[in-house]
Design a protein around this motif. Structure first.
Motif, mmCIF file in Angstrom:
data_model
loop_
_atom_site.group_PDB
_atom_site.id
_atom_site.type_symbol
_atom_site.label_atom_id
_atom_site.label_comp_id
_atom_site.label_asym_id
_atom_site.label_seq_id
_atom_site.Cartn_x
_atom_site.Cartn_y
_atom_site.Cartn_z
ATOM 1 N N VAL A 138 -25.925 35.594 30.194
ATOM 2 C CA VAL A 138 -24.860 34.595 30.268
ATOM 3 C C VAL A 138 -23.547 35.344 30.075
ATOM 4 O O VAL A 138 -23.336 35.959 29.027
ATOM 5 N N VAL A 139 -22.696 35.316 31.089
ATOM 6 C CA VAL A 139 -21.460 36.094 31.050
ATOM 7 C C VAL A 139 -20.266 35.185 31.325
ATOM 8 O O VAL A 139 -20.403 34.092 31.892
ATOM 9 N N GLN A 140 -19.114 35.658 30.945
ATOM 10 C CA GLN A 140 -17.893 34.887 31.152
ATOM 11 C C GLN A 140 -17.331 35.148 32.543
ATOM 12 O O GLN A 140 -17.244 36.294 32.981
ATOM 13 N N LYS A 141 -16.961 34.066 33.233
ATOM 14 C CA LYS A 141 -16.266 34.210 34.509
ATOM 15 C C LYS A 141 -14.839 34.682 34.238
ATOM 16 O O LYS A 141 -14.151 34.126 33.383
ATOM 17 N N VAL A 142 -14.426 35.685 34.970
ATOM 18 C CA VAL A 142 -13.088 36.233 34.777
ATOM 19 C C VAL A 142 -12.227 35.866 35.974
ATOM 20 O O VAL A 142 -12.572 36.161 37.118
ATOM 21 N N SER A 143 -11.117 35.191 35.712
ATOM 22 C CA SER A 143 -10.172 34.831 36.768
ATOM 23 C C SER A 143 -8.992 35.791 36.703
ATOM 24 O O SER A 143 -8.325 35.905 35.670
ATOM 25 N N ARG A 144 -8.740 36.484 37.828
ATOM 26 C CA ARG A 144 -7.696 37.502 37.844
ATOM 27 C C ARG A 144 -6.724 37.239 38.990
ATOM 28 O O ARG A 144 -6.787 36.204 39.652
ATOM 29 N N GLU A 145 -5.853 38.213 39.259
ATOM 30 C CA GLU A 145 -4.782 38.009 40.239
ATOM 31 C C GLU A 145 -5.309 37.669 41.626
ATOM 32 O O GLU A 145 -4.688 36.892 42.365
ATOM 33 N N SER A 146 -6.466 38.241 42.022
ATOM 34 C CA SER A 146 -7.009 37.937 43.351
ATOM 35 C C SER A 146 -7.430 36.478 43.442
ATOM 36 O O SER A 146 -7.277 35.845 44.498
ATOM 37 N N ASN A 147 -7.974 35.932 42.337
ATOM 38 C CA ASN A 147 -8.308 34.504 42.316
ATOM 39 C C ASN A 147 -7.042 33.666 42.393
ATOM 40 O O ASN A 147 -6.983 32.657 43.119
ATOM 41 N N TRP A 148 -6.001 34.062 41.650
ATOM 42 C CA TRP A 148 -4.751 33.304 41.623
ATOM 43 C C TRP A 148 -4.069 33.316 42.989
ATOM 44 O O TRP A 148 -3.431 32.333 43.365
ATOM 45 N N LEU A 149 -4.199 34.444 43.702
ATOM 46 C CA LEU A 149 -3.577 34.531 45.029
ATOM 47 C C LEU A 149 -4.088 33.400 45.928
ATOM 48 O O LEU A 149 -3.305 32.655 46.525
ATOM 49 N N ILE A 150 -5.416 33.298 46.017
ATOM 50 C CA ILE A 150 -5.999 32.243 46.855
ATOM 51 C C ILE A 150 -5.668 30.871 46.287
ATOM 52 O O ILE A 150 -5.281 29.943 47.015
ATOM 53 N N GLU A 151 -5.784 30.716 44.976
ATOM 54 C CA GLU A 151 -5.547 29.420 44.343
ATOM 55 C C GLU A 151 -4.144 28.899 44.634
ATOM 56 O O GLU A 151 -3.967 27.727 45.007
ATOM 57 N N GLU A 152 -3.130 29.747 44.496
ATOM 58 C CA GLU A 152 -1.754 29.282 44.671
ATOM 59 C C GLU A 152 -1.463 28.851 46.097
ATOM 60 O O GLU A 152 -0.752 27.865 46.321
ATOM 61 N N PHE A 153 -2.020 29.548 47.075
ATOM 62 C CA PHE A 153 -1.756 29.149 48.462
ATOM 63 C C PHE A 153 -2.565 27.914 48.861
ATOM 64 O O PHE A 153 -2.115 27.119 49.698
ATOM 65 N N MET A 154 -3.728 27.723 48.250
ATOM 66 C CA MET A 154 -4.461 26.475 48.493
ATOM 67 C C MET A 154 -3.697 25.302 47.870
ATOM 68 O O MET A 154 -3.571 24.227 48.481
ATOM 69 N N LEU A 155 -3.180 25.500 46.657
ATOM 70 C CA LEU A 155 -2.379 24.453 46.020
ATOM 71 C C LEU A 155 -1.142 24.136 46.850
ATOM 72 O O LEU A 155 -0.766 22.963 47.004
ATOM 73 N N LEU A 156 -0.511 25.170 47.375
ATOM 74 C CA LEU A 156 0.689 24.965 48.190
ATOM 75 C C LEU A 156 0.364 24.143 49.434
ATOM 76 O O LEU A 156 1.094 23.206 49.779
ATOM 77 N N ALA A 157 -0.731 24.478 50.108
ATOM 78 C CA ALA A 157 -1.112 23.732 51.313
ATOM 79 C C ALA A 157 -1.413 22.277 50.983
ATOM 80 O O ALA A 157 -0.963 21.355 51.687
ATOM 81 N N ASN A 158 -2.164 22.048 49.912
ATOM 82 C CA ASN A 158 -2.491 20.676 49.507
ATOM 83 C C ASN A 158 -1.231 19.876 49.189
ATOM 84 O O ASN A 158 -1.108 18.697 49.547
ATOM 85 N N ARG A 159 -0.299 20.515 48.505
ATOM 86 C CA ARG A 159 0.951 19.837 48.128
ATOM 87 C C ARG A 159 1.800 19.532 49.366
ATOM 88 O O ARG A 159 2.349 18.429 49.488
ATOM 89 N N CYS A 160 1.903 20.497 50.280
ATOM 90 C CA CYS A 160 2.721 20.290 51.484
ATOM 91 C C CYS A 160 2.166 19.170 52.357
ATOM 92 O O CYS A 160 2.922 18.350 52.889
ATOM 93 N N VAL A 161 0.850 19.115 52.515
ATOM 94 C CA VAL A 161 0.228 18.069 53.332
ATOM 95 C C VAL A 161 0.506 16.694 52.734
ATOM 96 O O VAL A 161 0.919 15.756 53.430
ATOM 97 N N ALA A 162 0.290 16.559 51.410
ATOM 98 C CA ALA A 162 0.492 15.264 50.750
ATOM 99 C C ALA A 162 1.949 14.830 50.843
ATOM 100 O O ALA A 162 2.243 13.651 51.124
ATOM 101 N N GLU A 163 2.872 15.751 50.611
ATOM 102 C CA GLU A 163 4.290 15.398 50.649
ATOM 103 C C GLU A 163 4.735 15.038 52.064
ATOM 104 O O GLU A 163 5.526 14.115 52.264
#
Length: 695
Positions: free
Chosen positions: A421-446
């Protein structure tokens, strides 16, 4: 002689004569008195009780609770007052008015089931036991104190389901159908035969059956997927924007089988950059009202158990046609934004596209490129990382909540056996994808909410309401016990900053996990809705889910609505979409519960060979019946029963949220470091029991 008020008037419909002795009745009649009457039980009860409706949560010990909106606490139902109600049944209960009135004085609410409105459609999992002509399902569950007798004439009537014959010793899913008044146990019928107990497939199928999740597609669904044409024709490309010559790549987990999003990057002559968020065009292949669409809607979402994925769509779609594999032309629905050096959106475009991904990265490969600046597409990944960092900082500056509670992952081998049982590590590569997915979701809704031509357009939003003020106040008091002060929590925006400040100031302290847990409990649950109330946790006024149509049905609805409004269409039926939103929110919760159950099962399985071993841990929860402890470093949680702590009598103080020893005065709080011994590991109930070791 005047009659008493109780004896005046004519009998009402439900009134009956009061029973009395013959001599007493003769004397009364001789005096010319009228027949005394009594009111019916129903009429008397209506004056002394309040009736409510709710769902039963049953304990292994046989008592239950019913959560009722408007009451300050769950209503306790003793075993003798359940009247054949079982876990998950929707019931009508009666609560004495005097109990409700005295609730403010600290007395617990107690009620009685007066009607079972609807039996739970959720099956129970058990092992078949055949004794002569009778058959039972022996149920081991923390919510089911009874075994279920199978309603058949004899073992020869046991069914074969899914190619598996039900027989003695097999694990099955059973649905309760009746509970005769004179029977000691409920009756049921077998709805699925799961296999031999203990085998990995059997146990994972048992979890899916328990949550009514399918683990196979019906032949008609597979046939419909099989009929879809695989090649992309000129007609398919008509009207699409061509990105096949633009640098494009995917970043996903190393074990991912479907890639439903890709990023493209292009420098513009004005110094800005164009970023494309390309999402698999699932709705090109799945038409409304078809067999595939109906199946996807019924499922609502893909389900991710520890060792397998239960996809929303058949493999041909999820892993082939709609998977954005490298060096293959793929049809997409895209959000394309122009960003300046400060990550400000200068312009945006939405529409259908065709792409050809140049490279597939996993998160570890992308992280190495970010850290070293070397590797394939290093310039593009570096530039996107810089923009994502700005977007992330802006989001938190605007009040996004930052919770960094460790997320654990169970590693299993090819047979499903847990290895670690290990801890999932979220790093800059995860954040890169996350931020652009959030941006797309926000732009579509707005865009739909503010800029499309339709008047008051119906749309599917992902919403997250403001936190519960009372729960925030409880958090403030609890934090104060550790000497931490919170800022303003009355104003939602200021509360977000107060929460972030608290999380930052407690990082690394023993109480960090406890405070994070209580902070999370103060948050509302995110859901889908046509009424846009914003997303509190992300600090977005407009937000939706556009980026994962392979695994989430709401994203498919968003794609269809966006395409409709881009084509100039009018607003759609709000009631229809609201109903769909509620269904998808419910399916999401079921999937989450099943995923947690599979993790819990594998964690218990992982601990089975550790019975008797001692671990360091910290207190993760307190209740009136036990102390919950997460051990290090795996964070596997178990319970120390208060009744089994030797040498003292411990009691839980709900107001102070602490457990105190009556003789020793020892106080145990959330986050306290403790040492425990593993004493029991029940796979059937997914429960671990720990023993507190005094030092």
């Amino acid at each position: 002689m005047a009659l008493s008020k109780r004896r005046q008037g004519k009998n009402k419909k439900n009134e009956k004569p009061v029973r009395e002795g013959a001599l007493k009745r003769a004397k009364r009649l001789a005096r010319g008195e009228a027949e005394p009457v009594r009111t019916s039980f129903r009429e008397r009860r209506s004056k002394s009780v309040e009736e409510f409706e709710g769902m039963v949560s049953l304990s292994r010990d046989g008592f239950g609770f019913v959560k009722v909106e408007g009451l300050p606490e769950d209503v306790f139902i003793p075993m003798r007052k359940l009247h054949f109600a079982l876990n998950g049944d929707f019931v009508k209960i009666a609560v004495p008015k005097r109990r409700i009135a005295s609730g403010a004085k600290g007395r617990s609410l107690e009620g009685e089931v007066v009607k079972i409105i609807r039996r739970s459609a959720k099956p129970h999992i058990g092992v078949l036991m055949v004794r002569g002509r009778q058959v039972w399902a022996i149920v081991e569950s923390k919510n089911m104190p009874y075994d279920i007798r199978i309603d058949i004439d004899g073992p020869e009537d046991l069914p074969e389901i899914g190619g598996k014959q039900a027989e003695h010793g097999m694990k099955v899913a059973v649905l309760v159908t009746d509970w005769p008044r004179r029977s000691m146990e409920p009756l049921g019928r077998i709805v699925d035969v799961l296999g031999v107990p203990g085998e990995n497939d059997t146990e994972m199928h048992a979890i899916l059956a328990e949550f009514q999740l399918p683990y196979r597609f019906e032949p008609a669904v597979e046939a419909a997927a099989g009929e879809i044409r695989e090649e992309i024709t000129e007609a398919d490309l008509r009207g699409r924007r061509d990105f096949r010559n633009v640098t494009t790549f995917t970043i996903d987990p190393s074990d991912a089988k479907d890639f439903d999003d890709a990023l493209s990057y292009r420098k513009l002559e004005n110094g800005n950059v164009e970023v494309g968020v390309h999402i698999a065009d699932v709705t090109h292949y799945v038409q409304p009202g078809g067999v595939l669409d109906e199946e996807a809607f019924a499922r609502g979402t893909s389900v991710y158990l520890v060792d397998r994925t239960i996809p929303m769509l058949p493999e041909k779609l999820s892993n082939r046609l709609c998977s954005l594999r490298p060096h293959e032309d793929k049809l997409c629905f895209s959000t394309v934004v122009e960003l300046d050096a400060k990550a400000k959106v200068v312009s945006q475009w939405f529409g259908r596209t065709v792409i050809n991904s140049d490279q597939r990265f996993d998160y570890e490969q992308a992280q190495e490129i970010i850290e070293t600046g070397k590797g394939p597409l290093a310039e593009e990944i570096g530039a996107l990382h810089a923009l994502a960092t700005i977007l992330r900082r802006q989001r938190f500056d605007h009040g996004a909540i930052s919770f960094e509670r460790p997320e654990m992952k169970v590693l299993v081998d090819g047979t499903g056996k847990p290895l670690d049982v290990v801890q999932k590590v979220s790093r800059e590569s995860n954040w890169l994808i996350e931020e652009f997915m959030l941006l797309a979701n926000r732009c579509v809704a707005e865009h739909v909410a503010r800029h499309c031509k339709a008047k008051d357009p119906t749309f599917v939003y992902r919403v997250h309401e403001n936190p519960d003020p009372e729960k925030l106040e409880s958090l403030r008091k609890f934090a104060g016990n550790f000497g931490h002060k919170m800022g303003d929590t009355a104003d939602p925006k200021k509360a977000a900053k107060s929460l972030n400040a608290l999380m930052k100031s407690t990082k690394g302290l023993p109480e960090e996990n406890a405070l994070q847990m209580l902070a999370l409990r103060s948050m509302a649950r995110a859901r889908y809705d046509t009424d846009n109330v914003g997303h509190y946790g992300l600090a977005f006024r407009y937000y939706t889910h556009f980026t994962s149509p392979i695994r989430r049905y709401p994203d498919m609805m968003v794609h269809r609505l966006l395409a409709h409004y881009l084509a100039g269409g009018s607003s759609q039926d709000r009631l229809r979409y609201q109903t769909a939103c509620e269904h998808c929110s419910a399916r999401e919760q079921v999937a989450t519960d099943a995923e947690r159950a599979s993790i819990k099962y594998k964690m218990v399985e992982f601990m089975q060979d550790k019975i008797g071993k001692v671990f360091d841990g910290h207190v993760s929860g307190l209740t009136e019946w036990g102390i919950y402890v997460e051990i290090e470093p795996t964070k596997v949680e178990g319970m120390v029963s208060l009744r089994e702590i030797r040498g003292d009598w411990y009691q839980f103080d709900e107001e102070k949220y602490e457990t105190r020893g009556r003789a020793s005065g020892r106080v145990i709080r959330l986050g306290d470091p403790v040492k425990i011994r593993v004493i029991r590991a029940s796979l059937e109930q997914k429960i671990l029991d720990y023993e507190l070791i005094e030092e």
